[in-house]
Enzyme design. Sequence first.
Site, PDB file in Angstrom:
ATOM      1  N   LYS A  38       0.708  -1.410   0.016  1.00 19.21           N
ATOM      2  CA  LYS A  38      -0.078  -0.124   0.059  1.00 19.21           C
ATOM      3  C   LYS A  38       1.008   1.357  -0.039  1.00 19.21           C
ATOM      4  O   LYS A  38       2.027   1.138   0.700  1.00 19.21           O
ATOM      5  CB  LYS A  38      -0.841   0.008   1.154  1.00 19.21           C
ATOM      6  CG  LYS A  38      -1.721   1.442   1.483  1.00 19.21           C
ATOM      7  CD  LYS A  38      -2.830   1.848   0.225  1.00 19.21           C
ATOM      8  CE  LYS A  38      -3.310   2.859   0.671  1.00 19.21           C
ATOM      9  NZ  LYS A  38      -4.227   3.312  -0.514  1.00 19.21           N
ATOM     10  N   CYS A  85      -2.361   9.948  -6.453  1.00 15.11           N
ATOM     11  CA  CYS A  85      -3.516   9.834  -5.626  1.00 15.11           C
ATOM     12  C   CYS A  85      -4.492  10.737  -5.816  1.00 15.11           C
ATOM     13  O   CYS A  85      -4.119  11.646  -5.759  1.00 15.11           O
ATOM     14  CB  CYS A  85      -2.843   9.636  -4.255  1.00 15.11           C
ATOM     15  SG  CYS A  85      -4.383   9.453  -3.098  1.00 15.11           S
TER      16      CYS A  85
HETATM   17  O1  RRO Z   1      -5.740   5.593  -0.880  1.00 12.44           O
HETATM   18  C1  RRO Z   1      -6.386   6.255  -1.887  1.00 12.44           C
HETATM   19  O2  RRO Z   1      -7.324   6.969  -1.616  1.00 12.44           O
HETATM   20  C2  RRO Z   1      -6.017   5.769  -3.321  1.00 12.44           C
HETATM   21  C3  RRO Z   1      -4.536   5.996  -3.484  1.00 12.44           C
HETATM   22 BR1  RRO Z   1      -3.278   6.603  -2.318  1.00 12.44          BR
HETATM   23  C4  RRO Z   1      -4.191   5.863  -4.996  1.00 12.44           C
HETATM   24  O3  RRO Z   1      -3.230   6.012  -5.541  1.00 12.44           O
HETATM   25  N1  RRO Z   1      -5.427   5.570  -6.002  1.00 12.44           N
HETATM   26  C5  RRO Z   1      -6.496   5.328  -5.376  1.00 12.44           C
HETATM   27  O4  RRO Z   1      -7.328   5.023  -6.443  1.00 12.44           O
HETATM   28  N2  RRO Z   1      -7.046   5.598  -4.020  1.00 12.44           N
END
Ligand code: RRO
Length: 312
Positions: free
Chosen positions: A44, A130
Amino acid sequence: TDLHTSIDEFQFDNVFMNASGVRCYTKDELDELAESDAGTLVTKSATQAKRLGNPSPRYARLELGSINSMGLPNEGLEYYLDYALSFQKAHPDKPIFLSVASLSMEENLAMAHTIEDSDFNGLVEFNLSCPNVPGKPQTGYDFDRTQEVLTNLFSFFTKPAGVKLPPYFDLAQFDQMAAILNQFPLKFVNSINSLGNGLMIDPETDTALIKPKGGFGGIGGAYAKPIALANVRAFAQRLDPKIRLIGTGGVTNGRDAYDLILAGASLVQVGTLLQEEGPAAFTRLTRELRAVMQTKGYNAISDFKGQLKVLS
Ligand code: RRO
């Protein structure tokens, strides 16, 4: 049929792996991925400090995919770096990816220094895309900012690394981004992250499906497939061939993966499908991709990677 693939000197027995964010939050989830048929795994996206992320509900399954606004919940860099260091000892033949996302330039560089100074010997994925942290624009949509981040990063960072990009929709954007990426010693480019800031409504209640950001969230799954294919293809046509492509977006069966490889992908990441089906998805995808290759008479990924035909 052989699904072996490589990025630089890193070798993988299978082209499939998880997309960062999906089933890779805890060490137990990461262990499950490690035991699956996936060729490797990515952690993650980490920030320096642990984050709880956005309020729930923050993920919803949709007819053709998913919407999420997780908001970068994660256990913090130390947790994932610690996992990766143990993993590389236990699995010397399965290079792992460590994903890093940051909320500021200082944090990004501080995390890169920590990784640089560690014994980590896998690949680092810098997440420039993100879409879900309120008030934080996606770095990958700001070309000057991307240039600045990569310039600062590669002034000291020497470990094998790549970037995770948002989807682009105009050929001029591919030209501009590729011109930036080609200046740096990147091992890979991963396209695409979710389609940022979509909106889905519950018809029963006329209410947005997820809570954060008034219902706006990243769209994944089948909705993303043609955009992912175009992004992989467009970068394959523009990047230095030393930079490998990772194809992410819209994989629900073996043919979807075959298509991303035709477009130029060396590895294929699975997000929404993995969330919905669990790590057994890799067993099915592997079987289905092998079946497509057999039908076409191909024995290896290199037999068709990047070999997309177009009408003349
Ligand atoms: O954690 C998120 O909300 C998230 C991330 Br970091 C990302 O790079 N892509 C996404 O769809 N959700």
